[in-house]
Enzyme design. Sequence first.
Site, PDB file in Angstrom:
ATOM      1  CG  HIS A  72      10.103  -7.636  -2.774  1.00  0.00           C
ATOM      2  ND1 HIS A  72       9.400  -6.544  -3.224  1.00  0.00           N
ATOM      3  CD2 HIS A  72       9.570  -8.704  -3.405  1.00  0.00           C
ATOM      4  CE1 HIS A  72       8.472  -6.945  -4.085  1.00  0.00           C
ATOM      5  NE2 HIS A  72       8.555  -8.257  -4.192  1.00  0.00           N
ATOM      6  CE1 TYR A 200       8.113   1.387   0.084  1.00  0.00           C
ATOM      7  CE2 TYR A 200       6.450   2.798   1.058  1.00  0.00           C
ATOM      8  CZ  TYR A 200       7.080   1.581   0.978  1.00  0.00           C
ATOM      9  OH  TYR A 200       6.678   0.554   1.793  1.00  0.00           O
ATOM     10  N   PRO A 292       0.444   4.083   7.036  1.00  0.00           N
ATOM     11  CG  PRO A 292      -0.921   3.825   5.185  1.00  0.00           C
ATOM     12  CD  PRO A 292      -0.779   4.611   6.438  1.00  0.00           C
ATOM     13  CE  LYS A 296       8.650  -1.021   9.710  1.00  0.00           C
ATOM     14  NZ  LYS A 296       9.305  -2.245   9.317  1.00  0.00           N
ATOM     15  CE1 TYR A 384       9.346  -0.186   3.637  1.00  0.00           C
ATOM     16  CE2 TYR A 384      10.161  -2.400   3.154  1.00  0.00           C
ATOM     17  CZ  TYR A 384       9.236  -1.392   2.951  1.00  0.00           C
ATOM     18  OH  TYR A 384       8.181  -1.594   2.084  1.00  0.00           O
TER      19      TYR A 384
HETATM   20  P1  FAD Z   1      -7.666  -5.688  12.727  1.00  0.00           P
HETATM   21  O1  FAD Z   1      -6.989  -6.319  11.592  1.00  0.00           O
HETATM   22  O2  FAD Z   1      -8.353  -4.432  12.596  1.00  0.00           O
HETATM   23  O3  FAD Z   1      -8.547  -6.777  13.433  1.00  0.00           O
HETATM   24  C1  FAD Z   1      -9.491  -6.462  14.432  1.00  0.00           C
HETATM   25  C2  FAD Z   1     -10.638  -7.434  14.346  1.00  0.00           C
HETATM   26  O4  FAD Z   1     -11.547  -7.172  15.393  1.00  0.00           O
HETATM   27  C3  FAD Z   1     -11.420  -7.314  13.058  1.00  0.00           C
HETATM   28  O5  FAD Z   1     -11.558  -8.572  12.460  1.00  0.00           O
HETATM   29  C4  FAD Z   1     -12.751  -6.714  13.488  1.00  0.00           C
HETATM   30  O6  FAD Z   1     -13.817  -7.143  12.662  1.00  0.00           O
HETATM   31  C5  FAD Z   1     -12.867  -7.247  14.897  1.00  0.00           C
HETATM   32  N1  FAD Z   1     -13.732  -6.427  15.755  1.00  0.00           N
HETATM   33  C6  FAD Z   1     -13.875  -5.086  15.775  1.00  0.00           C
HETATM   34  N2  FAD Z   1     -14.766  -4.715  16.708  1.00  0.00           N
HETATM   35  C7  FAD Z   1     -15.185  -5.858  17.307  1.00  0.00           C
HETATM   36  C8  FAD Z   1     -16.099  -6.138  18.347  1.00  0.00           C
HETATM   37  N3  FAD Z   1     -16.785  -5.149  18.957  1.00  0.00           N
HETATM   38  N4  FAD Z   1     -16.290  -7.413  18.705  1.00  0.00           N
HETATM   39  C9  FAD Z   1     -15.622  -8.410  18.098  1.00  0.00           C
HETATM   40  N5  FAD Z   1     -14.741  -8.201  17.091  1.00  0.00           N
HETATM   41  C10 FAD Z   1     -14.528  -6.955  16.712  1.00  0.00           C
HETATM   42  N6  FAD Z   1      -1.024  -1.524   7.237  1.00  0.00           N
HETATM   43  C11 FAD Z   1       0.032  -1.576   6.438  1.00  0.00           C
HETATM   44  O7  FAD Z   1       1.126  -1.859   6.937  1.00  0.00           O
HETATM   45  N7  FAD Z   1      -0.112  -1.349   5.084  1.00  0.00           N
HETATM   46  C12 FAD Z   1      -1.330  -1.094   4.516  1.00  0.00           C
HETATM   47  O8  FAD Z   1      -1.445  -0.918   3.320  1.00  0.00           O
HETATM   48  C13 FAD Z   1      -2.441  -1.005   5.338  1.00  0.00           C
HETATM   49  N8  FAD Z   1      -3.676  -0.751   4.832  1.00  0.00           N
HETATM   50  C14 FAD Z   1      -4.730  -0.643   5.683  1.00  0.00           C
HETATM   51  C15 FAD Z   1      -6.005  -0.355   5.195  1.00  0.00           C
HETATM   52  C16 FAD Z   1      -7.106  -0.223   6.048  1.00  0.00           C
HETATM   53  C17 FAD Z   1      -8.477   0.103   5.492  1.00  0.00           C
HETATM   54  C18 FAD Z   1      -6.914  -0.391   7.446  1.00  0.00           C
HETATM   55  C19 FAD Z   1      -8.085  -0.236   8.401  1.00  0.00           C
HETATM   56  C20 FAD Z   1      -5.660  -0.729   7.924  1.00  0.00           C
HETATM   57  C21 FAD Z   1      -4.558  -0.849   7.065  1.00  0.00           C
HETATM   58  N9  FAD Z   1      -3.280  -1.174   7.545  1.00  0.00           N
HETATM   59  C22 FAD Z   1      -2.225  -1.233   6.730  1.00  0.00           C
HETATM   60  C23 FAD Z   1      -3.039  -1.490   8.926  1.00  0.00           C
HETATM   61  C24 FAD Z   1      -3.056  -2.987   9.199  1.00  0.00           C
HETATM   62  O9  FAD Z   1      -3.921  -3.628   8.321  1.00  0.00           O
HETATM   63  C25 FAD Z   1      -3.446  -3.162  10.646  1.00  0.00           C
HETATM   64  O10 FAD Z   1      -2.408  -2.596  11.432  1.00  0.00           O
HETATM   65  C26 FAD Z   1      -3.697  -4.610  11.072  1.00  0.00           C
HETATM   66  O11 FAD Z   1      -4.877  -5.093  10.500  1.00  0.00           O
HETATM   67  C27 FAD Z   1      -3.788  -4.713  12.599  1.00  0.00           C
HETATM   68  O12 FAD Z   1      -4.233  -5.977  12.973  1.00  0.00           O
HETATM   69  P2  FAD Z   1      -5.166  -6.159  14.246  1.00  0.00           P
HETATM   70  O13 FAD Z   1      -5.391  -7.626  14.363  1.00  0.00           O
HETATM   71  O14 FAD Z   1      -4.612  -5.421  15.380  1.00  0.00           O
HETATM   72  O15 FAD Z   1      -6.514  -5.396  13.895  1.00  0.00           O
HETATM   73  C1  DHB Z   2       1.926  -2.111   0.824  1.00  0.00           C
HETATM   74  C2  DHB Z   2       1.385  -1.307   1.788  1.00  0.00           C
HETATM   75  C3  DHB Z   2       2.192  -0.417   2.445  1.00  0.00           C
HETATM   76  O1  DHB Z   2       1.688   0.366   3.413  1.00  0.00           O
HETATM   77  C4  DHB Z   2       3.533  -0.295   2.138  1.00  0.00           C
HETATM   78  O2  DHB Z   2       4.284   0.612   2.786  1.00  0.00           O
HETATM   79  C5  DHB Z   2       4.067  -1.108   1.177  1.00  0.00           C
HETATM   80  C6  DHB Z   2       3.254  -2.031   0.512  1.00  0.00           C
HETATM   81  C7  DHB Z   2       1.059  -3.076   0.127  1.00  0.00           C
HETATM   82  O3  DHB Z   2      -0.143  -3.103   0.429  1.00  0.00           O
HETATM   83  O4  DHB Z   2       1.554  -3.822  -0.731  1.00  0.00           O
END
Ligand code: FAD
Ligand code: DHB
Length: 395
Positions: A72, A200, A292, A296, A384
């Site tokens: 995009h 948005y 979100p 980021k 962005y």
């Molecule tokens: P996570 O992806 O949370 O990974 C952590 C891992 O650790 C998981 O697999 C979990 O199962 C594991 N874990 C937890 N506790 C334990 C334990 N005690 N022992 C072993 N393993 C464990 N960001 C956006 O930019 N746009 C979005 O639309 C968006 N939607 C989101 C929706 C939801 C419901 C959530 C929760 C987050 C969302 N985010 C979004 C944020 C983004 O997905 C996260 O910033 C990203 O997943 C961070 O990655 P991470 O690896 O740090 O953590």
């Molecule tokens: C999506 C999620 C976001 O938080 C965003 O700012 C843009 C797109 C997505 O899930 O596609």
Amino acid sequence: MRTQVAIIGAGPAGLMLAHLLHLRGVESIIIEARSREYVEGRVRAGVLEQGTVDLLNETGLGERMRREGLLHHGIELGFSGKRHRIDMKELTGNAITVYGQHEVVKDLIQARIVAGREIIFEAEDVSIHGLDGSTPIVRYKKGGDAHELQCDYIAGCDGSHGVCRPSVPAGVLTTYERDYPFGWLGVLADAAPSQGELVYMNHERGFALFSMRSPSVTRLYLQCSPAEDINNWSDDRIWDELLLRLRGDDRWQPNVGRILQKGITAMRSCVTEPMQFGRLLLAGDAAHIVPPTGAKGMNLAIADVRILAKALLEYYTSGSAVLLDRYSQICLRHIWKVQRFSWWMTSMLHQFPDASPFDKRRQIAELDYVTTSLTAARSLAENYVGLPIESNDLL
Ligand code: FAD
Ligand code: DHB
């Protein structure tokens, strides 16, 4: 059992860290609480910054993303019934790629398996010990049997509800946070995206976001109350609200289709400082959460582990812990800029229950400014598509 780096959590942060270390010959074991199916099916973020895309390509993981990801060059901001395009490519030279977080996770798990390296899924009762000594330990159970893993360092990549951050003694870490008086209701719909770029939308009924996952799947979000019960939202009610908020003066609207998945996410900003204690290094959501709106969260998690991998590699090749000691400081400088941007996008686009008529007019003026001033639009665009890590910080 013994390894060099024990990684807690198989999200984007833990998996990417393991991949970067493996490519340079550093051994790690990933310990994950959930099953492989669960982790691979968890639908979350969808926008990859250029830096994340480059890293996936440079480390041999980009093949499916190049085929299935959607490039995009711009996004649209909508308010007062009209949509306005921000041309990120023209303003910054960079673009973003729409490719689901769970697809990145699948590619990383596949690479790990092909490399013959270990991920322990469905680990129970995970706990970490000896963080202030030279040989920290991870204990966990698998299938009822107790295990102990010794290592040099523990990477806490276990997300916002993990065990690593709470294992640091009280008084060492400070958390700076801010809650928002709303959440997002997200849906995945079996409908072809009705246009090529994200929208948005600031609407008086609340924020709405039009996004996508593939040429046949649309991803949509609605601002809702943080305590909203998803059971109160029938598919018809969701579509009615999405159409009300997204339909503009030109009658553009998303295509309607069967809702494949729906869920509610609370919105929060939080940063934990420092991101390390002794032999524990926190990365990704374990250390910080962004709302979100700026897309980021996952990009920030990847940026952290890119720095962490560099610091660990320096330690294993030269014996120097200089970069490791500065890990938190380097990450936090970047994280706070990304926090600022995510807070700003969130504040500009959502309806706040306590907003005065003055606040509402100021918010529209801000959108008007950002969509008419090239200077303001460039500032939005460069954030962005992703700010670089200050290169001096990595010397
Ligand atoms: P996570 O992806 O949370 O990974 C952590 C891992 O650790 C998981 O697999 C979990 O199962 C594991 N874990 C937890 N506790 C334990 C334990 N005690 N022992 C072993 N393993 C464990 N960001 C956006 O930019 N746009 C979005 O639309 C968006 N939607 C989101 C929706 C939801 C419901 C959530 C929760 C987050 C969302 N985010 C979004 C944020 C983004 O997905 C996260 O910033 C990203 O997943 C961070 O990655 P991470 O690896 O740090 O953590
Ligand atoms: C999506 C999620 C976001 O938080 C965003 O700012 C843009 C797109 C997505 O899930 O596609």
